[in-house]
Design a protein around this motif. Structure first.
Motif, PDB file in Angstrom:
ATOM      1  N   ASP A  79       0.818  -1.214   0.000  1.00  0.00           N
ATOM      2  CA  ASP A  79       0.000   0.000   0.000  1.00  0.00           C
ATOM      3  C   ASP A  79       0.855   1.269   0.000  1.00  0.00           C
ATOM      4  O   ASP A  79       0.349   2.378   0.187  1.00  0.00           O
ATOM      5  CB  ASP A  79      -0.847  -0.013   1.294  1.00  0.00           C
ATOM      6  CG  ASP A  79      -2.291   0.381   1.038  1.00  0.00           C
ATOM      7  OD1 ASP A  79      -2.637   0.604  -0.141  1.00  0.00           O
ATOM      8  OD2 ASP A  79      -3.045   0.490   2.026  1.00  0.00           O
ATOM      9  N   ALA A  80       2.160   1.092  -0.189  1.00  0.00           N
ATOM     10  CA  ALA A  80       3.100   2.177   0.078  1.00  0.00           C
ATOM     11  C   ALA A  80       2.883   3.393  -0.826  1.00  0.00           C
ATOM     12  O   ALA A  80       2.973   4.534  -0.366  1.00  0.00           O
ATOM     13  CB  ALA A  80       4.530   1.675  -0.046  1.00  0.00           C
ATOM     14  N   ASN A  81       2.551   3.172  -2.090  1.00  0.00           N
ATOM     15  CA  ASN A  81       2.433   4.327  -2.995  1.00  0.00           C
ATOM     16  C   ASN A  81       1.268   5.225  -2.616  1.00  0.00           C
ATOM     17  O   ASN A  81       1.414   6.443  -2.514  1.00  0.00           O
ATOM     18  CB  ASN A  81       2.285   3.859  -4.447  1.00  0.00           C
ATOM     19  CG  ASN A  81       3.567   3.222  -4.938  1.00  0.00           C
ATOM     20  OD1 ASN A  81       4.643   3.522  -4.401  1.00  0.00           O
ATOM     21  ND2 ASN A  81       3.457   2.319  -5.902  1.00  0.00           N
ATOM     22  N   ARG A  82       0.122   4.613  -2.368  1.00  0.00           N
ATOM     23  CA  ARG A  82      -1.054   5.390  -1.963  1.00  0.00           C
ATOM     24  C   ARG A  82      -0.769   6.151  -0.664  1.00  0.00           C
ATOM     25  O   ARG A  82      -1.044   7.348  -0.544  1.00  0.00           O
ATOM     26  CB  ARG A  82      -2.248   4.447  -1.761  1.00  0.00           C
ATOM     27  CG  ARG A  82      -3.489   5.131  -1.219  1.00  0.00           C
ATOM     28  CD  ARG A  82      -4.636   4.138  -0.998  1.00  0.00           C
ATOM     29  NE  ARG A  82      -4.459   3.296   0.178  1.00  0.00           N
ATOM     30  CZ  ARG A  82      -4.809   3.637   1.424  1.00  0.00           C
ATOM     31  NH1 ARG A  82      -5.334   4.826   1.653  1.00  0.00           N
ATOM     32  NH2 ARG A  82      -4.633   2.792   2.435  1.00  0.00           N
ATOM     33  N   LEU A  83      -0.192   5.457   0.321  1.00  0.00           N
ATOM     34  CA  LEU A  83       0.027   6.079   1.631  1.00  0.00           C
ATOM     35  C   LEU A  83       1.075   7.190   1.559  1.00  0.00           C
ATOM     36  O   LEU A  83       0.971   8.203   2.256  1.00  0.00           O
ATOM     37  CB  LEU A  83       0.425   5.014   2.651  1.00  0.00           C
ATOM     38  CG  LEU A  83      -0.713   4.044   2.986  1.00  0.00           C
ATOM     39  CD1 LEU A  83      -0.184   2.812   3.720  1.00  0.00           C
ATOM     40  CD2 LEU A  83      -1.807   4.738   3.807  1.00  0.00           C
ATOM     41  N   ALA A  84       2.087   7.006   0.717  1.00  0.00           N
ATOM     42  CA  ALA A  84       3.123   8.039   0.585  1.00  0.00           C
ATOM     43  C   ALA A  84       2.484   9.350   0.142  1.00  0.00           C
ATOM     44  O   ALA A  84       2.848  10.427   0.625  1.00  0.00           O
ATOM     45  CB  ALA A  84       4.189   7.592  -0.403  1.00  0.00           C
ATOM     46  N   ILE A  85       1.504   9.262  -0.732  1.00  0.00           N
ATOM     47  CA  ILE A  85       0.817  10.482  -1.190  1.00  0.00           C
ATOM     48  C   ILE A  85      -0.027  11.060  -0.058  1.00  0.00           C
ATOM     49  O   ILE A  85       0.015  12.247   0.241  1.00  0.00           O
ATOM     50  CB  ILE A  85      -0.041  10.173  -2.439  1.00  0.00           C
ATOM     51  CG1 ILE A  85       0.871   9.763  -3.598  1.00  0.00           C
ATOM     52  CG2 ILE A  85      -0.920  11.379  -2.816  1.00  0.00           C
ATOM     53  CD1 ILE A  85       0.159   9.149  -4.785  1.00  0.00           C
TER      54      ILE A  85
END
Ligand code: ARG
Ligand code: ZN
Length: 485
Positions: free
Chosen positions: A267-273
């Protein structure tokens, strides 16, 4: 659990410990007793009489540092650990307590000598071989192992407190009492200390904890040891550990503050945003409150719904349902008020939650315009009125996380702002933070700062908001300004 009183005179304790021949001291008056003999050592108390949790914490000492060395097997959720606790005796001590729940203790030493211990969960009494003199620094090591289990506090229904295990994930969410599920400690917010955590896990697990990641040492190709240090004082309920399949994502810094987050890999990409707003928020709160208190910040997001978030020091914990901007601001703001300035007792919890709730709205207001705050606060006032919200300063354990604390707490600050005007309000908040940074404060301490900085006697006004059974009326606004800083 009340301790069995074992108030041995010091000479007797020393004699039992083999340091003196057993013989009575000279009769009083014949010869002045040496200071050491005059000061009889007694046991430290088994609780600090917190109004909500009387047995949390222990008397007689003040912890300076915890060094926690944990070997963790994630799939089976078993640990082998040593806690090294450096503390100052605040009285002559023949024995002292640590709060510790579950797990098996194999050995305890105090100043390198084997110590006797007894347990009546969650109290553990340690009797050192030699009594400890008031003012002396002493080192306790506790070796232990087993499977840590979270606590279910009947008053706090929604959470399993402390060490939690979920498949391939371990995470610690302790507020208020769960710290004792994974290390022996003085489990009360009034005893803050620095920490070193050395955590060994199988690869490829990642270990996230409070403060700075100092090093990762490879053990034998299969294992790795993560060393984390928290160099600023931290309450035990804010200590955390998250172990799992996590990726570290660094954000752009805010000034000197490094930002590092731990997200579930998938889920890292969504959460990074979602969490990329953090640096801007740190800038905003630093301008209002004073410098961010620590060297780093970031969040750890768990790969499931948690239903709440927690402001664990420098590494707030969220579920994957928890990235709302207001909540991101709320947990960040707690780093100033809650974490660096910490309530003296659990009954002062509104000083945490009222401030974080009000200041999360200030952030949104800053982004969306003052109308947001004013309109929002009026609707919350109506809800509080309709719900007969009681006084936030007089809650019990069962309503310490209730809307009385969060919303009437926030309204107490808004009312103060309406009463004294924006300029004085923000001066009060800054001075309150500056004066108590790194320490603890009571509700009376907050009122004292408000009176002093405003030059008005606000005691009755604030007492009505904090302790009055009825919700006070909305004060007539003194000044309407936009930002106040
Ligand atoms: N302090 C948290 C917050 O910022 C609430 C935590 C409640 N959950 C718990 N397990 N104690 O809102
Ligand atoms: Zn909060």
């Amino acid at each position: 659990m009340p301790l069995r009183r074992l108030a041995l005179p010091l000479f007797l304790a020393l004699a039992i410990a083999g340091c003196l021949p057993i013989s009575a001291p000279p009769p009083q008056g014949l010869q002045p007793p040496t200071p050491a003999l005059a000061a009889a050592a007694g046991p430290g108390s088994s609780g600090l009489n917190d109004p909500l949790f009387p047995l949390l914490g222990n008397g007689g000492y003040d912890v300076q540092h915890y060094a926690l060395d944990l070997d963790v097997h994630v799939p089976s959720n078993t640990i082998t650990a040593t806690a090294t606790i450096v503390a100052t005796a605040t009285q002559n001590l023949s024995a002292f307590n640590l709060d510790f729940s579950g797990l098996t203790v194999t050995e305890i030493t105090v100043n390198d000598l084997a110590a006797v211990h007894t347990r009546s969960d969650p109290e553990m009494t340690v009797v050192p071989a030699l009594p400890l003199m008031e003012g002396s620094l002493f080192t306790t090591t506790v070796s232990y192992h087993g499977t840590p289990r979270p606590l279910r506090d009947p008053a706090i229904g929604f959470a399993a407190l402390g060490w939690n295990h979920a498949g391939n994930l371990i995470y610690v969410v302790s507020e208020p009492s769960g710290a004792m599920t994974w290390y022996p400690n003085n489990n009360h917010p009034s005893d803050k200390a620095t920490y070193t955590m050395r955590v060994t896990v199988d690869k490829p697990y990642t270990v996230a904890a409070n403060g700075e990641l100092v090093k990762i040492e490879e053990q034998d190709g299969r294992r790795a040891t993560y060393t984390w240090t928290m160099d600023a004082p931290m309450a035990s309920y804010l200590a955390t550990l998250v172990i799992g399949d996590l990726v570290r994502v660094d954000n752009e810094r805010s000034g000197q503050v490094r930002i590092r987050n731990y997200f579930p890999t998938e889920d890292a990409n969504r959460l990074a945003i979602q969490f990329s707003v953090t640096a801007e928020m740190i800038d905003y709160y630093s301008a209002i409150l004073g410098d961010y208190p620590f060297e780093t910040y970031g969040v750890a997001v768990l790969p499931f719904h948690l239903g709440y978030a927690l402001e664990t020091q420098t590494l707030s914990i969220f579920g994957n349902d928890g990235g709302m901007e207001g909540v991101i601001a709320h947990e960040l703001m707690h780093q100033w008020l809650g974490n660096h300035v910490t309530p003296a007792t659990w009954q002062d919890i509104w000083l945490n939650e009222g401030f974080a709730t009000y200041f999360q709205r200030l952030w949104l207001d800053h982004k969306l315009g003052r109308g947001f705050l004013d309109t929002g606060m009026v609707s919350y006032y109506k809800l509080l009125k309709a719900g007969h919200a009681g006084p936030p300063g007089a809650v019990g354990a069962h309503d310490m996380f209730s809307s009385t604390v969060y919303e009437r707490g926030a309204w107490t600050l808004h009312a103060l702002r309406l009463q004294v005007g924006d300029e004085a309000f923000f001066r009060i908040i800054r001075e309150y933070y500056r004066r108590h940074a790194g320490g603890n404060v009571s509700t009376a301490g907050f009122i004292a700062v408000a009176n002093e900085v405003s030059g008005q006697d606000l005691t009755e006004f604030l007492n009505n908001w904090i302790y009055g059974p009825e919700l006070p009326p909305i004060p007539e606004e003194t000044i309407t300004d936009t930002e106040g800083n």
